[in-house]
Write an enzyme that holds these catalytic residues in place. Structure first.
Site, mmCIF file in Angstrom:
data_model
loop_
_atom_site.group_PDB
_atom_site.id
_atom_site.type_symbol
_atom_site.label_atom_id
_atom_site.label_comp_id
_atom_site.label_asym_id
_atom_site.label_seq_id
_atom_site.Cartn_x
_atom_site.Cartn_y
_atom_site.Cartn_z
ATOM 1 N N GLU A 112 0.801 -1.229 0.000
ATOM 2 C CA GLU A 112 0.000 0.000 0.000
ATOM 3 C C GLU A 112 0.837 1.285 0.000
ATOM 4 O O GLU A 112 0.325 2.375 0.181
ATOM 5 C CB GLU A 112 -0.969 0.014 1.189
ATOM 6 C CG GLU A 112 -2.405 -0.336 0.835
ATOM 7 C CD GLU A 112 -2.604 -1.830 0.542
ATOM 8 O OE1 GLU A 112 -1.754 -2.646 0.945
ATOM 9 O OE2 GLU A 112 -3.591 -2.162 -0.132
ATOM 10 N N TYR A 155 3.428 1.972 2.119
ATOM 11 C CA TYR A 155 4.012 2.344 3.408
ATOM 12 C C TYR A 155 5.536 2.122 3.373
ATOM 13 O O TYR A 155 6.103 1.772 2.338
ATOM 14 C CB TYR A 155 3.328 1.557 4.537
ATOM 15 C CG TYR A 155 1.875 1.947 4.732
ATOM 16 C CD1 TYR A 155 1.533 3.235 5.151
ATOM 17 C CD2 TYR A 155 0.844 1.048 4.465
ATOM 18 C CE1 TYR A 155 0.203 3.604 5.314
ATOM 19 C CE2 TYR A 155 -0.494 1.417 4.628
ATOM 20 C CZ TYR A 155 -0.811 2.698 5.055
ATOM 21 O OH TYR A 155 -2.119 3.063 5.211
ATOM 22 N N ARG A 181 2.967 -8.937 3.968
ATOM 23 C CA ARG A 181 2.046 -8.278 3.030
ATOM 24 C C ARG A 181 2.900 -7.458 2.067
ATOM 25 O O ARG A 181 3.702 -6.620 2.502
ATOM 26 C CB ARG A 181 1.082 -7.396 3.812
ATOM 27 C CG ARG A 181 0.217 -6.524 2.922
ATOM 28 C CD ARG A 181 -1.242 -6.865 3.021
ATOM 29 N NE ARG A 181 -2.032 -5.886 2.286
ATOM 30 C CZ ARG A 181 -3.068 -6.190 1.504
ATOM 31 N NH1 ARG A 181 -3.449 -7.442 1.367
ATOM 32 N NH2 ARG A 181 -3.736 -5.259 0.865
ATOM 33 N N HIS A 208 -1.522 4.032 -1.876
ATOM 34 C CA HIS A 208 -2.599 4.981 -1.604
ATOM 35 C C HIS A 208 -2.592 6.144 -2.600
ATOM 36 O O HIS A 208 -3.619 6.772 -2.824
ATOM 37 C CB HIS A 208 -2.503 5.519 -0.171
ATOM 38 C CG HIS A 208 -2.901 4.490 0.853
ATOM 39 N ND1 HIS A 208 -4.044 3.742 0.744
ATOM 40 C CD2 HIS A 208 -2.307 4.083 1.993
ATOM 41 C CE1 HIS A 208 -4.136 2.922 1.777
ATOM 42 N NE2 HIS A 208 -3.095 3.098 2.546
ATOM 43 N N GLN A 243 -17.618 4.707 2.730
ATOM 44 C CA GLN A 243 -18.049 5.927 3.406
ATOM 45 C C GLN A 243 -17.792 5.925 4.910
ATOM 46 O O GLN A 243 -17.443 6.957 5.461
ATOM 47 C CB GLN A 243 -19.543 6.153 3.141
ATOM 48 C CG GLN A 243 -19.805 6.792 1.804
ATOM 49 C CD GLN A 243 -21.286 6.854 1.488
ATOM 50 O OE1 GLN A 243 -21.773 6.115 0.647
ATOM 51 N NE2 GLN A 243 -21.993 7.722 2.147
#
Ligand code: SF4
Length: 656
Positions: A168, A170, A218, A256, A342
């Site tokens: 992701e 990081y 991961r 991201h 949301q």
């Protein structure tokens, strides 16, 4: 069938009851000073629902590794005490919990008084909107040790495994990618040296926990960034991670900041499976997990049947339905995650407490009787004159949209006798508009789930039955009434709005008879959905006219950019700052934001200019003098979204 999914799996020495792993989610309440009660209750609810191995939200291995203030730091003894309780309770209940070891690197948000974000190189981050400090080489070594110490903590605290967060975008990913690692020392300069941080972390973690403790890595299978890590490096990296001691590779997709949507609803389910399959092909027998946009066990079954992948990681679906696995096992309807983001991702991006649109109980597992609504959930004016009654009770719920169905479901679950009256021929309310919007077909599943549950719980649902003034006596025969009559499209005064080709948004969603040239007037989420739906026909020209400057200003941060990019791709024209609108038989005339007079040809004009509460029944209920609550759009359309509607339905049931 679900034969493959429900077969036991294995990661290192750890035997898993089935092939679904609950993926890590930042919940935003690691820092809650409750001794770990809320966290434990969250995971225990999933254990009871049949979850196998679960991965915690990321626990920062040092203070600079925390991305937001609500992220727990493993150096903090109080946080570790909370984790000990969580691991202990989950273990005692027969669950399996892996602690995720996390370092955000340049994705950490700088906080006053906190450490400045660090990274391999001082490359600005669009996520945290800061430029990190480049790490000196000796500090890199110390972070490797921090991961190892975190892993030892995990084992000592009673966790069943660790997962190292290396995807992701990081810190570990930041070392791997040439975009963020501009070093020329032992930690960067060529692919081999850029891989070194990740493999060093795995090796150090392995050494810290010994040969038998399961270690999951991961990693990113495709960062979806131009100039990012190339496929050959990903393959070589996967092999190096295996050699360094990882027991399994959990494959994520995208950073991201990637310009490609990965977890949004408009990404087709299963879209990213080939990325994980490529990693599997590189590492042979080592277990590999697929993740991203798999939201049903039947899809997981298809993944396992169609690829050599071993396990499937699902995260958000466990928010939407903690009993996802048990329900699927017994063929019962599941409360499907609709990928709206949301109440989960959009909140976790800012470190707020996560919940779920379709399951307002998320985050309150320890105290299910506390209201869910962030908004005021009871209108004092409505409360006046209404007195709850004790004993066995009958409740009428008027309106079968999100708020009404949720209220009815929760009331029925609590043992009340519930009758739902819906004026339309079908339940669903505003959700019914969404079904046909690309990516929102699963909204139908939410309605299907709630209505199936109502049937199972013995509630009555009458469709095509409008409750009016004349029904005062009927309402009076109930101990309580939930008014969930929803909204009406707001009309705007528009010269020419009586012309036959001008429609309100409700009817525009409902049929396919939109013309070749469609003009949508409005700038909110409904206008966006309509434009998206209308633009599915490639030969159609769609134009959105809005008074404001920003289309969809209240759409979630994780979703808005992806949907707007899709509209652009489909050629939808957006005209901001419009005024002096007038509808003519063949066009809409206006003055645009630059002051230019324009004429946009139109065969169909759809007005999506907001909503008004459909609250005519409130007076009747008041007159009837029966206990009642008004929920969702019928109560207030200001700031209304489905998260609030479901939460208010839930809270009304609690209040009864
Ligand atoms: Fe899924 Fe939306 Fe619930 Fe998040 S809030 S878990 S995306 S349904």
């Amino acid at each position: 069938g679900l034969d493959r999914v429900l077969r036991p799996g294995r990661i290192g020495r750890l035997v898993l009851p089935h092939r679904i792993v609950m993926g890590a989610m930042h919940l935003g309440w690691d820092h809650r000073d409750d001794g770990g009660r809320a966290l434990a209750a969250f995971y225990l609810a999933r254990v009871r629902g049949g979850a196998g191995l679960m991965v915690t939200g990321g626990a920062a291995v040092n203070p600079a590794g925390a991305d937001v203030p609500s992220c727990g730091v493993l150096d903090d003894t109080a946080f570790r005490a909370r984790l000990r309780r969580v691991a202990g309770e989950v273990g005692a209940a027969g669950g399996l919990l892996a602690l995720q070891l996390f370092h955000a690197g340049r994705y950490a948000q700088p906080t006053p008084g906190g450490p400045h974000p660090v990274a391999p190189s001082a490359v600005p981050s669009p996520i945290s909107r800061c430029t990190p400090d480049a790490l000196p080489a000796d500090a890199v070594t110390r972070i490797v040790e921090d991961f190892a110490r975190g892993a030892a903590h995990a084992r000592d605290l009673g966790f069943s495994a660790v997962e190292i967060m290396g995807s992701e975008g990081y810190l570990i990913d930041q070392f791997l990618s040439p975009l963020t690692n501009r070093r020329d020392d032992e930690w960067g300069g060529d692919p081999q040296r850029r891989m070194r941080f990740g493999t060093a972390v795995v090796a150090a973690v392995r050494a810290a926990v010994g040969p038998d403790f399961p270690v999951v890595m991961r990693m990113t299978g495709d960062d979806l960034l131009p100039g990012g890590t190339d496929p050959d490096t990903v393959t070589a990296y996967a092999r190096a991670l295996a050699a360094a001691g990882a027991d399994a590779l959990n494959v994520g997709v995208g950073w991201h900041e990637s310009p490609v949507p990965t977890v949004q609803a408009l990404v087709p389910p299963g879209h990213w499976v080939p990325v994980a399959a490529a990693v599997k092909a590189a590492v042979g027998p080592l277990p590999v997990l697929a993740s991203n946009r798999i939201n049903r066990l039947a899809q997981a079954e298809a993944v396992l049947a169609g690829t050599p992948l071993d396990l499937v990681s699902m995260a958000r679906p466990f928010l939407a339905d903690p009993a996802l696995v048990e329900r699927s096992r017994h063929g019962r309807p599941v409360n499907v995650c609709v990928a709206c983001n949301q109440a989960c991702i959009d909140r976790s991006l800012v470190g707020a407490a996560v919940s779920c649109m379709v399951n307002p109980l998320v985050g309150r597992e320890a105290d299910p009787a506390t209201p869910a609504g962030p908004a005021p959930h009871v209108d004092p004016a409505v409360r006046a004159g209404s007195t709850p009654v004790d004993g066995p009770r009958t409740v009428a719920v008027v309106g079968a949209g999100p708020a009404g169905l949720r209220a009815a479901h929760d009331l029925a679950l609590a043992g009340h006798r519930v009758t739902v009256y819906e004026a339309d021929g079908e339940p669903g309310g505003q959700f019914r508009l969404a079904y046909r919007v690309p990516g929102k077909a699963d909204y139908a599943e939410t309605i299907r789930f709630l209505t199936a549950e109502l049937t199972r719980l013995g509630a009555q649902l009458h469709t095509g039955r409008r409750i009016t003034d004349a029904d005062e006596d009927l309402l009076r025969r109930h101990d309580g009434v939930i008014v969930a009559t929803g909204v009406l499209p707001r009309r705007i005064d528009l010269p020419g709005d009586g012309l036959p080709h001008v429609r309100d948004y409700g009817s525009a969603f409902a049929d396919d008879a939109l013309g070749q040239r469609v003009v949508v007037i409005g700038g909110g989420g409904i206008a966006v959905d309509l434009a998206h739906l209308a633009s599915q026909r490639p030969d159609r020209q769609v134009t959105v006219l809005l008074r404001g400057e920003r289309l969809g200003p209240r759409m979630g941060r994780s979703t808005r950019w992806a949907v707007l990019a899709e509209l652009r791709r489909r050629g939808v024209q957006v005209v901001p700052g419009v005024r002096d609108l007038r509808v003519d038989p063949d066009a809409v005339r206006l003055v645009d934001g630059t002051g230019a007079v324009r004429s946009v040809p139109a065969d169909t004009v759809v007005v999506a200019a907001g909503q008004l509460p459909a609250d005519a029944l409130v007076r009747t209920v008041r007159r009837a003098g029966v206990w009642h609550r008004v929920v969702g759009g019928a109560r207030d359309t200001g700031g209304l979204d489905a998260v609030r509607a479901f939460a208010e339905g839930h809270d009304a049931a609690l209040a009864f």
